[in-house]
Scaffold this motif. Structure first.
Motif, mmCIF file in Angstrom:
data_model
loop_
_atom_site.group_PDB
_atom_site.id
_atom_site.type_symbol
_atom_site.label_atom_id
_atom_site.label_comp_id
_atom_site.label_asym_id
_atom_site.label_seq_id
_atom_site.Cartn_x
_atom_site.Cartn_y
_atom_site.Cartn_z
ATOM 1 N N ARG A 231 -26.277 -54.231 34.234
ATOM 2 C CA ARG A 231 -26.814 -53.692 32.980
ATOM 3 C C ARG A 231 -27.342 -52.281 33.191
ATOM 4 N NH1 ARG A 231 -31.464 -56.622 30.880
ATOM 5 N NH2 ARG A 231 -31.828 -57.496 32.956
ATOM 6 N N PHE A 232 -26.973 -51.390 32.287
ATOM 7 C CA PHE A 232 -27.499 -50.025 32.307
ATOM 8 C C PHE A 232 -28.706 -49.977 31.373
ATOM 9 C CE2 PHE A 232 -23.235 -49.509 33.883
ATOM 10 C CZ PHE A 232 -23.372 -48.540 34.872
ATOM 11 N N LEU A 233 -29.828 -49.475 31.898
ATOM 12 C CA LEU A 233 -31.094 -49.503 31.184
ATOM 13 C C LEU A 233 -31.573 -48.087 30.878
ATOM 14 C CD1 LEU A 233 -32.884 -52.073 33.541
ATOM 15 C CD2 LEU A 233 -31.470 -52.577 31.530
ATOM 16 N N ASP A 234 -32.123 -47.906 29.696
ATOM 17 C CA ASP A 234 -32.697 -46.622 29.306
ATOM 18 C C ASP A 234 -34.197 -46.624 29.612
ATOM 19 O OD1 ASP A 234 -30.336 -45.396 28.171
ATOM 20 O OD2 ASP A 234 -30.508 -46.864 26.553
ATOM 21 N N LEU A 235 -34.619 -45.716 30.493
ATOM 22 C CA LEU A 235 -36.027 -45.647 30.868
ATOM 23 C C LEU A 235 -36.806 -44.651 30.013
ATOM 24 C CD1 LEU A 235 -35.097 -47.265 33.346
ATOM 25 C CD2 LEU A 235 -36.606 -45.841 34.736
ATOM 26 N N GLY A 236 -36.163 -43.570 29.601
ATOM 27 C CA GLY A 236 -36.884 -42.471 28.973
ATOM 28 C C GLY A 236 -37.435 -41.539 30.043
ATOM 29 N N ASP A 237 -37.595 -40.270 29.699
ATOM 30 C CA ASP A 237 -38.157 -39.254 30.601
ATOM 31 C C ASP A 237 -37.274 -38.966 31.811
ATOM 32 O OD1 ASP A 237 -40.484 -38.937 29.013
ATOM 33 O OD2 ASP A 237 -41.362 -40.713 29.954
ATOM 34 N N THR A 238 -36.029 -39.363 31.775
ATOM 35 C CA THR A 238 -35.075 -39.057 32.838
ATOM 36 C C THR A 238 -33.701 -38.893 32.230
ATOM 37 O OG1 THR A 238 -33.979 -39.873 34.851
ATOM 38 C CG2 THR A 238 -34.813 -41.527 33.325
ATOM 39 N N ASP A 239 -32.873 -38.086 32.888
ATOM 40 C CA ASP A 239 -31.519 -37.858 32.368
ATOM 41 C C ASP A 239 -30.516 -38.877 32.871
ATOM 42 O OD1 ASP A 239 -31.682 -36.940 34.958
ATOM 43 O OD2 ASP A 239 -30.543 -35.099 34.612
ATOM 44 N N HIS A 240 -30.996 -39.893 33.601
ATOM 45 C CA HIS A 240 -30.123 -40.957 34.103
ATOM 46 C C HIS A 240 -30.534 -42.306 33.530
ATOM 47 C CE1 HIS A 240 -27.981 -38.931 37.541
ATOM 48 N NE2 HIS A 240 -28.943 -38.061 37.311
ATOM 49 N N ARG A 241 -29.563 -43.148 33.284
ATOM 50 C CA ARG A 241 -29.851 -44.550 32.994
ATOM 51 C C ARG A 241 -29.934 -45.311 34.314
ATOM 52 N NH1 ARG A 241 -25.405 -46.556 28.830
ATOM 53 N NH2 ARG A 241 -27.032 -47.887 27.951
ATOM 54 N N SER A 242 -30.788 -46.315 34.363
ATOM 55 C CA SER A 242 -30.891 -47.154 35.557
ATOM 56 C C SER A 242 -29.820 -48.231 35.516
ATOM 57 C CB SER A 242 -32.278 -47.792 35.632
ATOM 58 O OG SER A 242 -33.277 -46.811 35.722
ATOM 59 N N LEU A 243 -29.506 -48.756 36.680
ATOM 60 C CA LEU A 243 -28.494 -49.806 36.778
ATOM 61 C C LEU A 243 -29.101 -51.016 37.483
ATOM 62 C CD1 LEU A 243 -25.632 -50.944 36.546
ATOM 63 C CD2 LEU A 243 -25.022 -49.653 38.615
ATOM 64 N N LEU A 244 -29.072 -52.152 36.799
ATOM 65 C CA LEU A 244 -29.629 -53.398 37.304
ATOM 66 C C LEU A 244 -28.494 -54.387 37.531
ATOM 67 C CD1 LEU A 244 -32.355 -54.963 37.839
ATOM 68 C CD2 LEU A 244 -32.113 -55.819 35.491
ATOM 69 N N VAL A 245 -28.374 -54.899 38.754
ATOM 70 C CA VAL A 245 -27.236 -55.748 39.112
ATOM 71 C C VAL A 245 -27.729 -57.028 39.765
ATOM 72 C CG1 VAL A 245 -25.103 -55.910 40.443
ATOM 73 C CG2 VAL A 245 -25.786 -53.716 39.452
ATOM 74 N N ASP A 246 -27.196 -58.150 39.341
ATOM 75 C CA ASP A 246 -27.428 -59.432 40.000
ATOM 76 C C ASP A 246 -26.279 -59.703 40.959
ATOM 77 O OD1 ASP A 246 -29.870 -60.565 38.752
ATOM 78 O OD2 ASP A 246 -28.699 -60.368 36.905
ATOM 79 N N VAL A 247 -26.613 -59.845 42.235
ATOM 80 C CA VAL A 247 -25.584 -60.011 43.260
ATOM 81 C C VAL A 247 -25.792 -61.317 44.019
ATOM 82 C CG1 VAL A 247 -25.368 -57.508 43.514
ATOM 83 C CG2 VAL A 247 -26.847 -58.789 45.085
ATOM 84 N N THR A 248 -24.718 -61.789 44.614
ATOM 85 C CA THR A 248 -24.764 -63.000 45.442
ATOM 86 C C THR A 248 -24.064 -62.711 46.766
ATOM 87 O OG1 THR A 248 -24.789 -64.498 43.546
ATOM 88 C CG2 THR A 248 -24.086 -65.418 45.647
#
Length: 332
Positions: A310-327
């Motif tokens: 999932r790509f997440l919008d944090l605000g105050d940055t020009d990048h979106r964060s990336l959250l990954v569930d891995v096994t």
């Protein structure tokens, strides 16, 4: 005499029509020529020189000038140009397809956990990152552009939940840190203009190599540095193909860059690709998700499967964060 006048008038009409088409044809030639240079470099598997690396990041958007040029050639009835445009559209469609392997391991499960990577842009999005971490509870956090103030906030607010860390803190965009719930043993990391720390995590009794990625962006005049630092990340991957590996961060490169594809070819798989989000843009946030490119990645060795990305919008940055569930799976 009347016949001669009629013939002259008809010839004049033809010349006028041809003359009226010339601006459209000329503009189409310029559009096709520019797109052809970039597509040719993509076909030749090279990032070439400025402005090609910068334009390659937005390769899917070359469909727009190509489509416009094709329309102009049809209106002008310039059929050779129309064929040129159709060929370019076909090549672009081919290259827009996801790159890299998508098969996921099926061996016995050893551990499942969550990974987050986030560029906080000179530390500006640190507070938003803390909120995101508390909400989504990743087990490993890669933070790029974490300056001294950012590091202090992370220590104050997250140290209790993330007692293990590997950091290379500096002012501006140079600092980076890895936070972990799992015990870490620091490594030398990958050398670069911007800090790229590394570690080996003990994930429930299994060693996992962690490497933060933050090579220099391909700025005009610095593309050689960008290419060299992406090459160093590729060499890191190739140096140990047996230990499970996670390479995550702001790569300043997309799947349309040859230097990034060589990292994938060294044996890693893009978590976004595995979960069907390979063209989801992560930068710049001012125009995402409508317009942008994906330069933030979580890359996994074949030991890992990815369930969600999932790509997440944090605000105050020009990048979106990336959250990954891995096994993590046992190798067959």
């Amino acid at each position: 005499m009347d016949t001669e006048v009629a013939e002259w008038t008809a010839s004049d009409d033809v010349r006028q029509r041809r003359t009226s088409r010339r601006p459209g044809v000329g503009f189409a030639v310029l559009l096709f020529a520019g797109v052809s240079v970039v597509v040719g470099c993509r076909l030749a598997d090279t990032d070439a020189i400025t402005p090609v690396p910068q334009v390659l990041a937005f390769l899917p958007w070359l469909l727009v000038p190509t489509g416009l040029g094709l329309l102009l050639t049809v209106l002008a009835r310039w059929w050779v140009g129309a064929v040129w445009g159709v060929v370019l559209l076909g090549l672009l469609a081919w290259f827009i397809e996801p790159y890299g392997k998508s098969a996921q391991p099926t061996g016995p499960v050893l551990a499942s956990f969550r990974v987050l990577t986030s560029n906080v842009e000179f530390g500006q999005a640190t507070d938003a990152l803390v909120e995101t971490v508390r909400r989504d509870k990743p087990d490993i956090v890669f933070v790029e552009e974490c300056d001294v103030a950012c590091d202090a906030v992370l220590k104050r607010d997250l140290a209790a939940d993330y007692p293990h860390r590997e950091a290379a803190i500096a002012d501006g965009s140079e600092g980076s840190v890895i936070l972990s719930r799992f015990p870490l043993q620091g490594t030398d990391g990958v050398p670069g203009t911007l800090s790229m720390p590394g570690a080996v995590a003990d994930v429930r009794g299994h060693d996992v190599r962690l490497q933060l990625a933050h090579p220099m962006p391909p700025l005009p005049g610095q593309t050689d540095v960008w290419r060299r630092e992406l090459g160093a990340l590729r060499d890191y991957v190739s140096a140990d193909e047996q230990t499970p590996t996670i390479l995550a961060g702001d790569f300043n490169a997309s799947q349309d860059h040859a230097a990034f594809r060589r990292i994938l070819d060294a044996g890693l798989r893009d978590a976004a690709r595995l979960t069907g989000s390979d063209r989801t843009p992560s930068w710049p946030t001012r125009t995402t998700p409508t317009f942008g490119t994906q330069i933030d990645h979580v890359l996994l060795s074949p030991d890992f499967s990815a369930r969600t990305a999932r790509f997440l919008d944090l605000g105050d940055t020009d990048h979106r964060s990336l959250l990954v569930d891995v096994t993590l799976h046992q190798r067959g």
